[in-house]
Design a protein around this motif. Structure first.
Motif, short mmCIF file in Angstrom:
data_model
loop_
_atom_site.label_atom_id
_atom_site.label_comp_id
_atom_site.label_asym_id
_atom_site.label_seq_id
_atom_site.Cartn_x
_atom_site.Cartn_y
_atom_site.Cartn_z
N UNK A 1 29.38 37.10 35.47
CA UNK A 1 30.57 37.44 34.61
C UNK A 1 29.98 38.56 36.00
N UNK A 2 29.24 39.67 35.38
CA UNK A 2 29.83 40.84 35.86
C UNK A 2 28.99 41.36 37.81
N UNK A 3 27.93 39.87 37.95
CA UNK A 3 27.93 39.57 39.51
C UNK A 3 29.15 38.86 40.51
N UNK A 4 29.49 37.64 40.08
CA UNK A 4 30.55 36.57 40.73
C UNK A 4 31.35 36.95 40.25
N UNK A 5 31.71 37.03 38.67
CA UNK A 5 32.89 37.92 38.88
C UNK A 5 33.92 39.62 39.30
N UNK A 6 32.17 40.02 39.19
CA UNK A 6 32.55 40.93 39.60
C UNK A 6 33.08 41.21 41.31
N UNK A 7 32.85 40.21 42.07
CA UNK A 7 32.81 40.11 43.47
C UNK A 7 34.21 40.24 43.70
N UNK A 8 34.77 39.01 42.62
CA UNK A 8 35.84 39.16 42.61
C UNK A 8 37.08 40.14 42.18
N UNK A 9 36.90 40.83 41.29
CA UNK A 9 37.09 41.78 40.58
C UNK A 9 37.25 42.50 41.62
N UNK A 10 36.19 43.31 43.02
CA UNK A 10 35.84 44.00 43.75
C UNK A 10 36.97 43.94 44.98
N UNK A 11 36.70 42.24 44.89
CA UNK A 11 37.35 41.70 46.32
C UNK A 11 39.02 41.98 46.16
N UNK A 12 39.62 41.83 45.01
CA UNK A 12 40.94 41.39 44.59
C UNK A 12 41.67 43.62 44.66
N UNK A 13 40.54 44.18 43.63
CA UNK A 13 40.70 45.60 44.07
C UNK A 13 40.54 46.05 45.33
N UNK A 14 39.70 45.55 46.25
CA UNK A 14 39.75 46.20 47.63
C UNK A 14 41.51 45.59 47.95
N UNK A 15 41.43 44.59 48.01
CA UNK A 15 43.15 44.71 48.80
C UNK A 15 44.09 44.93 48.34
N UNK A 16 43.88 45.71 47.18
CA UNK A 16 45.08 47.03 46.96
C UNK A 16 44.85 48.20 46.30
N UNK A 17 43.70 48.56 46.88
CA UNK A 17 43.66 50.39 47.23
C UNK A 17 42.44 50.41 48.47
N UNK A 18 41.88 49.51 48.93
CA UNK A 18 41.41 49.61 50.04
C UNK A 18 39.42 49.59 49.63
N UNK A 19 38.31 49.17 50.19
CA UNK A 19 37.20 49.11 49.85
C UNK A 19 36.63 50.37 49.41
N UNK A 20 37.10 51.30 50.24
CA UNK A 20 35.86 52.48 49.90
C UNK A 20 36.46 53.06 48.37
N UNK A 21 37.78 52.79 47.88
CA UNK A 21 38.02 53.70 46.77
C UNK A 21 37.93 52.63 45.38
N UNK A 22 38.03 51.35 46.32
CA UNK A 22 37.35 50.30 44.94
C UNK A 22 36.08 50.83 44.50
N UNK A 23 35.40 50.77 45.47
CA UNK A 23 33.99 51.20 44.97
C UNK A 23 33.55 52.49 44.36
N UNK A 24 33.82 53.69 45.01
CA UNK A 24 34.32 54.64 43.78
C UNK A 24 34.48 54.18 42.18
N UNK A 25 35.86 54.20 42.40
CA UNK A 25 36.40 53.86 41.19
C UNK A 25 35.58 52.81 40.06
N UNK A 26 34.86 51.47 40.78
CA UNK A 26 33.82 51.18 39.82
C UNK A 26 32.77 52.17 39.20
N UNK A 27 32.29 52.95 40.43
CA UNK A 27 31.02 54.11 40.26
C UNK A 27 31.47 54.61 38.59
N UNK A 28 32.97 55.26 38.88
CA UNK A 28 33.35 55.95 37.47
C UNK A 28 33.26 54.47 36.43
N UNK A 29 33.83 53.82 36.19
CA UNK A 29 33.98 53.16 35.90
C UNK A 29 32.63 53.17 34.57
N UNK A 30 31.07 52.57 35.41
CA UNK A 30 29.95 52.20 34.80
C UNK A 30 29.83 53.74 34.06
#
Length: 460
Positions: free
Chosen positions: A376-405
Motif C-alpha cells: 500500500x505504501x509503495x504501489x498505492x503510494x505510486x498511484x497517490x503520487x502520480x494522481x497528486x502530481x497530475x493535480x498540483x505538479x510533481x515537485x509540489x506532490x513530493x514536497x507535500x508527501x514529505x511534510x505528511x511523513x
C-alpha cells in the motif's frame, strides 16, 4: 556456545543468494516498466496526464495484492514455504520474458503494461509472505537481526545495481533489462531449490478463515507490531518520491546545467541523456540504504531502537521535501541517498521487531499483513503520487508527501507509545513482554521439520 554467523549456514547462503538475484531482477524490471509507461504516455499527452498513467501502474499492482493478502498469508503458514517461493520466482521469470519479447517485437503499449502490472502484483502477493516467513526458520534467533541486515544488503544491492544497469541496457536495446530480469529470476529459483528441509512450528489445526482472522487479530492486538507496520504504511504512502523518478529524470531535473556543474566525463555522460539520469536517481536511495545495512550487518543496533526508528522516519520526510525542491542532479541524488538511508534505518528496526515478536506459526499471516501495508505504501503510494502530481505538479506532490511523513511521525509517537518505549529487540524486554502473546511465545512447543509435517489438504 555462540550462534554461527548466518553465512556459515548453508540454507541461509542459498536463501541470500536467491534473494540477491530476485532483487536485482525486480528493481531492473520495475524501473523500465515505469519508464516505458511514462514515455509511452508522454507521446500523446502532457506531464500531468503521463504522471497519472504512471500512478495507474502502481494501482494495478496493488489491487490483486489487496484482495489476495488473506489467502497468501494462509498459504505461507500451511504450505512448504520453499515451494511457494520457487513457483512464484519461476512465474516472475515468465512475466519478465514476456515483457522482453513484447519490447523486442516493438509491440509494447500501455495496455500490455497494465496487464503485466496486474500479474506482477499477483505474483508478489504470494512471494512476500512466504519469502519473509522463511528467513527466520533458517538461522538461530540470536543472529536473526544480523541475518535481516544481511538479507537487506541483498535487497538494497539489487535496488542499487538493478536500476544502475537497467537504464544503460535500455539505451543499448530496450528489451535487454527484461531479458536480464528473466535470467536472474531463473537463477533465484535455482538457488531456492538448494535450500534443504528447515524447522518451523506447526500451525493450529483450525479452519483457514479462522486462522486468517486470528492473524489479523494478532496484529491488531499487538500494538508494537501494529504501530511499526502502520508507521511505514502512512509515511511511505504519503512520501512517495521514488515513484516519480521517471518524471524528474525526463522533465524536472535540468540535465544541461547539472552536466556543467559536474563537468568532466561524468557530466558529458549525463548531458542530454534522461536514461542515464534515471539510473543515477533510481540507484541513489539504494546507495544510502545499502550503506546503513552494511553498517548494521557488522555493528547491530541494540539500544533505544524505538525512538531511533521514529527519528529515521522524520529524517525520511525532511529529505523527501528537499528532493522535491531540487532541479540539480547531484543534489537530487544526495537527497535520495538520505531518503534511502533513513528508510533502511527504519526498515531494519521495524522488521527485527516484527520478526522477533511474532510466533512462527503466525509469521506468514503477519507477514502478509505487513506486505499489504508495504505494498500500500509503495504501489498505492505510486498511484497517490502520480494522481497528486497530475493535480498540483510533481515537485509540489513530493514536497507535500514529505511534510505528511513528518506529521505522521509526530502522531504515531502519541498513538503508539510502545514504539518510543521499545529499547531493544529482545521480546523479554518488559515493554515488549507486556504485549499479547508474550507468554505464549515463551512456552511455544518444539518446532518440526518441513518434511516431518504435512498440512491437511496438501499432497506429500
Amino acid at each position: 556456545m555462540n550462534a554461527p554467523h548466518p553465512f556459515r549456514i548453508a540454507n541461509y547462503r542459498a536463501y541470500w543468494l536467491g534473494r540477491l538475484f530476485s532483487m536485482l531482477a525486480v528493481y531492473a524490471m520495475m524501473l523500465i516498466v515505469a519508464w516505458q509507461a511514462y514515455n509511452l504516455a508522454r507521446e500523446t499527452m502532457g506531464i500531468a496526464g503521463a504522471s497519472a498513467r504512471l500512478g495507474l501502474i502502481g494501482l494495478l499492482q496493488f489491487v490483486p495484492l489487496f484482495f489476495l493478502t488473506p489467502v497468501t498469508g494462509w498459504v505461507a503458514d500451511h504450505w512448504d514455504r520453499r515451494w511457494v517461493v520457487r513457483i512464484v520466482l519461476m512465474a516472475l521469470a515468465c512475466i519478465a520474458g514476456a515483457l522482453a519479447l513484447l519490447t523486442y517485437e516493438n509491440a509494447m503499449s500501455l495496455t500490455p503494461l497494465y496487464g503485466m502490472a496486474v500479474l506482477l502484483g499477483t505474483a508478489r502477493a504470494f512471494l512476500g509472505p512466504a519469502q519473509g516467513a522463511l528467513a527466520p526458520n533458517l538461522v538461530p534467533k540470536e543472529v536473526l537481526p544480523q541475518a535481516i541486515a544481511l538479507s537487506t544488503i541483498a535487497w538494497q544491492f539489487g535496488a542499487l545495481v538493478g536500476p544502475g544497469i537497467a537504464g544503460p541496457l535500455y539505451g543499448i536495446a530496450p528489451h535487454l533489462p527484461y531479458t536480464l530480469s528473466a535470467i536472474l529470476y531463473t537463477a533465484s529459483a535455482l538457488c531456492m531449490f538448494l535450500i534443504g528441509p528447515v524447522p518451523r512450528s506447526a500451525p493450529k489445526r483450525t479452519g483457514p478463515i479462522e486462522q486468517i482472522v486470528e492473524g489479523a487479530r494478532y496484529v491488531w492486538r499487538n500494538k508494537l507490531v501494529f504501530g511499526a507496520i502502520t508507521l511505514d504504511l502512512f509515511a511511505v504512502l504519503l512520501a512517495g518520491a521514488t515513484a516519480l523518478i521517471p518524471v524528474f529524470a525526463r522533465d524536472i531535473v535540468d540535465l544541461d546545467r547539472s552536466a556543467d556543474l559536474i563537468g568532466g566525463p561524468v557530466g558529458d555522460w549525463v548531458r542530454g541523456s534522461p536514461e542515464h539520469a534515471l539510473s543515477l536517481l533510481a540507484a541513489s536511495p539504494a546507495v544510502g540504504a545499502a550503506t546503513i545495512a552494511a553498517i548494521f550487518s557488522v555493528v547491530p543496533l541494540k539500544s533505544n531502537v524505538g525512538m531511533k526508528m521514529l527519528a529515521a522516519v522524520f529524517v525520511f520526510g525532511l529529505a523527501t521535501i528537499a528532493f522535491g525542491l531540487s532541479t540539480l542532479l547531484w543534489f537530487s541524488m544526495l537527497c535520495l541517498f538520505v531518503v534511502g538511508a533513513a528508510d533502511m534505518f527504519s526498515v531494519y528496526i521495524r522488521q527485527s521487531l516484527i520478526q522477533l515478536n511474532t510466533p512462527d506459526d503466525k509469521r506468514g499471516r503477519v507477514g502478509a499483513v505487513s506486505q499489504l501495508t508495504i505494498s500500500a505504501s509503495n504501489e498505492l503510494g505510486e498511484a497517490e503520487s502520480g494522481f497528486l502530481a497530475a493535480l498540483i505538479g510533481p515537485a509540489w506532490a513530493v514536497v507535500a508527501g514529505g511534510i505528511g511523513a513528518m506529521a505522521i511521525t509526530a502522531v504515531w509517537i502519541r498513538l503508539f507509545p510502545q514504539l518510543a518505549a521499545a529499547r531493544t529487540f529482545d521480546p523479554s524486554d518488559e515493554v515488549i513482554a507486556a504485549e499479547p502473546g508474550a507468554m505464549e511465545r515463551a512456552t511455544a512447543p518444539p518446532v518440526e521439520s518441513e518434511t516431518q509435517r504435512k498440512p491437511e489438504g496438501t499432497s506429500p
